[in-house]
Design an enzyme around this catalytic site. Structure first.
Site, PDB file in Angstrom:
ATOM      1  CB  SER A   9      -0.954   0.017   1.192  1.00 37.37           C
ATOM      2  OG  SER A   9      -2.069  -0.791   0.921  1.00 37.37           O
ATOM      3  CE  LYS A  11      -4.477   1.731  -0.945  1.00 33.72           C
ATOM      4  NZ  LYS A  11      -4.082   0.677   0.004  1.00 33.72           N
ATOM      5  CB  SER A  34      -4.243   1.446   3.875  1.00 34.24           C
ATOM      6  OG  SER A  34      -3.395   1.203   2.789  1.00 34.24           O
ATOM      7  CE  LYS A  50      -1.505   4.057   2.610  1.00 30.69           C
ATOM      8  NZ  LYS A  50      -1.422   3.080   3.713  1.00 30.69           N
TER       9      LYS A  50
END
Length: 196
Positions: free
Chosen positions: A8, A11, A68, A176
């Site tokens: 993730s 992202k 997320s 993140k």
């Protein structure tokens, strides 16, 4: 520079393209975004969007940054580009423009359960480049990436940040986390103390 699966942390680029669209005036924070069947069907981390459910850009970004949410990432990709695949083309073009030579995206989420996702790679170096671009040029993202716990759907659905640094590391600003069994644990972390 070793190309690896980023889960993730992908992202970061998804959020960068969203923030660029907001800052360019192409979309606004309060614009409604409607979930498609494709978005609602995303697995992994999600807020369980229903097909046809509408949420503001602000709540979508909050859900992506804090929880997320793969369903929200896909809904935003479709909102901006018409389809996830068209958005992935934008991601790869932006990666090239930023000089991210180790990077090739195949989706906007980092999910790696389909065979094509074997080609979804980036490097620690390239993650640093896109993270710096996001934080440096779009400081408003920190309003979302520094949230420890919050809600969407008028308080009905709780979000809690997978990035424990936000709660426990003084000055943390993001950014993140990611995890899949294929990628393992991934993190792009940022903090600010005394102007540094």
């Amino acid at each position: 520079h070793e190309p690896l699966a980023p889960a993730s942390v992908t992202k970061v680029m998804t959020m960068l393209l969203i923030m660029e669209a907001i800052d360019d005036g192409r979309i606004g924070w309060e614009d409604p975004v409607t979930a498609s069947e494709e978005a609602a069907a995303k697995g992994g981390s999600q807020i369980y969007l229903k097909v046809g459910e509408t949420m503001t850009v602000s709540d979508m970004v909050k859900s992506i940054a804090v929880s997320s949410a793969n369903d929200c990432a896909c809904a935003m990709a479709e909102h901006l580009a018409g389809s996830e695949s068209a958005f992935v083309d934008m991601m790869n073009l932006r990666a090239q423009e930023l000089g991210m030579a180790d990077t090739h995206f195949v989706n906007c989420t980092g999910l790696d359960d389909d065979p094509e996702a074997a080609n979804h790679k980036t490097s620690a170096h390239d993650i640093a480049i896109m993270s710096r671009e996001l934080l440096g040029k779009h400081p408003d993202i920190k309003k979302y990436t520094t949230i420890w716990m919050d809600t969407v759907r008028d308080g009905a659905f709780g979000l809690s940040n997978t990035n424990k640094l936000i709660r426990f590391y003084s000055g943390a600003t993001g950014l993140k986390t990611g995890f899949t069994s294929g990628a393992g644990y991934c993190l792009s972390a940022s903090a600010q103390r005394e102007g540094m």
